[in-house]
Design a protein around this motif. Structure first.
Motif, PDB file in Angstrom:
ATOM      1  N   ARG A 195       0.764  -1.213  -0.049  1.00 21.00           N
ATOM      2  CA  ARG A 195      -0.029  -0.071   0.074  1.00 21.00           C
ATOM      3  C   ARG A 195       0.888   1.169   0.140  1.00 21.00           C
ATOM      4  O   ARG A 195       0.692   2.416  -0.542  1.00 21.00           O
ATOM      5  N   ASP A 196       1.956   1.108   0.607  1.00 22.04           N
ATOM      6  CA  ASP A 196       2.830   2.446   0.780  1.00 22.04           C
ATOM      7  C   ASP A 196       3.718   2.771  -0.374  1.00 22.04           C
ATOM      8  O   ASP A 196       3.865   3.666  -0.888  1.00 22.04           O
ATOM      9  N   TRP A 197       4.161   1.674  -0.860  1.00 27.18           N
ATOM     10  CA  TRP A 197       5.099   1.917  -2.043  1.00 27.18           C
ATOM     11  C   TRP A 197       4.643   1.710  -3.398  1.00 27.18           C
ATOM     12  O   TRP A 197       5.316   2.200  -4.347  1.00 27.18           O
ATOM     13  N   ALA A 198       3.675   1.344  -3.733  1.00 23.94           N
ATOM     14  CA  ALA A 198       3.005   1.333  -5.207  1.00 23.94           C
ATOM     15  C   ALA A 198       2.707   2.626  -5.457  1.00 23.94           C
ATOM     16  O   ALA A 198       3.059   2.950  -6.891  1.00 23.94           O
ATOM     17  N   PRO A 199       2.450   3.514  -4.859  1.00 27.11           N
ATOM     18  CA  PRO A 199       2.471   4.837  -5.271  1.00 27.11           C
ATOM     19  C   PRO A 199       3.503   5.526  -5.758  1.00 27.11           C
ATOM     20  O   PRO A 199       3.579   6.191  -6.818  1.00 27.11           O
ATOM     21  N   LEU A 200       4.667   5.190  -5.177  1.00 26.67           N
ATOM     22  CA  LEU A 200       6.138   5.735  -5.508  1.00 26.67           C
ATOM     23  C   LEU A 200       6.488   4.995  -6.925  1.00 26.67           C
ATOM     24  O   LEU A 200       6.842   5.820  -7.765  1.00 26.67           O
TER      25      LEU A 200
END
Length: 254
Positions: A225-230
């Protein structure tokens, strides 16, 4: 033709992993060059390539004697950043970029970075085009003994590890380095640690890798959840950087 990133891979068990999955979600393909298998590196990126991604590995940034493809990798990184082309370096890739641009990479006097670690953004990191999509304090996987002890001239620190070392940096207008592994899945982490033949021998540093691997498995949903946006954001920035009229000739901030 699909959008493509050129990826330099140093070991079989250090692929793009989650990043490959997340980039595919936004229509970006990864063309991997396997340096450790003797595949030749280009001197520069083809015009149709969105950007360069350099992954992690067990070797050091200057271990040319055991990894002869590192020297051309540093040259390609430096050329890519100086041309203002998009670049993302992960762990070793981050260190190679710092070394290629005149920074210093050394053994971390604080010892091995171990497992889930909060990413602490600097003021510059909070407003950075890439790191700004990440919440301050998000956990990330760190597993490294070397660190960048001196950033290249003009580089900007974007995040700081709990031990005070550089955790992320911007090397140019479209160039970033991450000391952590946002691409790493729990299964991939185990290939580096508990699934290795050497894992049965006691570690001299006393690190409990089995406990760390269990913690990472428990955090899988949050890590995704935290790193897919990056990953999605880097693809977006790379597309924008190579779109018609986007290139201004800006070179790396050196």
């Amino acid at each position: 033709m699909s959008a493509r990133l050129l990826v330099i891979q140093h070991e079989d068990d250090c692929p793009t992993e989650w990043f490959g999955e997340w980039w595919a979600e936004v229509g970006v393909r990864c063309d991997a060059v396997l340096g450790h298998r003797g595949e030749p590196l280009p001197g520069e990126l083809d015009a149709e390539i969105l950007g360069l991604v350099v992954l992690g590995g067990e070797m050091g940034a200057h271990d040319d004697h055991r990894a002869p493809w590192l020297a051309p990798t540093r040259e390609l990184i430096a050329h890519t950043i100086r041309q203002g082309r998009p670049f993302l370096g992960i762990c070793l890739g981050h260190q190679l970029a710092a070394a290629a641009l005149g920074g210093t990479v050394e053994r971390n006097v604080h010892g091995q970075a171990t497992g889930l670690t909060p990413v602490r953004l600097t003021d510059d990191g909070r407003v950075d085009p890439l790191l700004g999509v990440v919440g301050d304090g998000c956990p990330a996987i760190m597993w490294n003994g070397d660190v960048v002890t001196r950033l290249p001239e003009g580089a900007t620190r974007l995040a700081t590890s709990p031990d005070g070392t550089v955790q992320a940096a911007r090397f140019g207008e479209h160039a970033w380095g991450l000391q952590f592994h946002p691409e790493c899945s729990p299964a991939q982490f185990r290939t580096w640690t508990t699934a290795k033949p050497s894992a049965e021998a006691p570690r001299e540093d006393g690190i409990d890798v089995e406990a760390i691997a269990d913690q990472i498995e428990a955090a899988e949903d949050r890590l995704r959840r935290d790193w897919a946006p990056l990953a999605h954001r880097f693809a977006e920035l790379a597309r924008t950087a190579v779109s018609p009229g986007a290139r201004s000739g800006t070179a790396a901030r050196r």
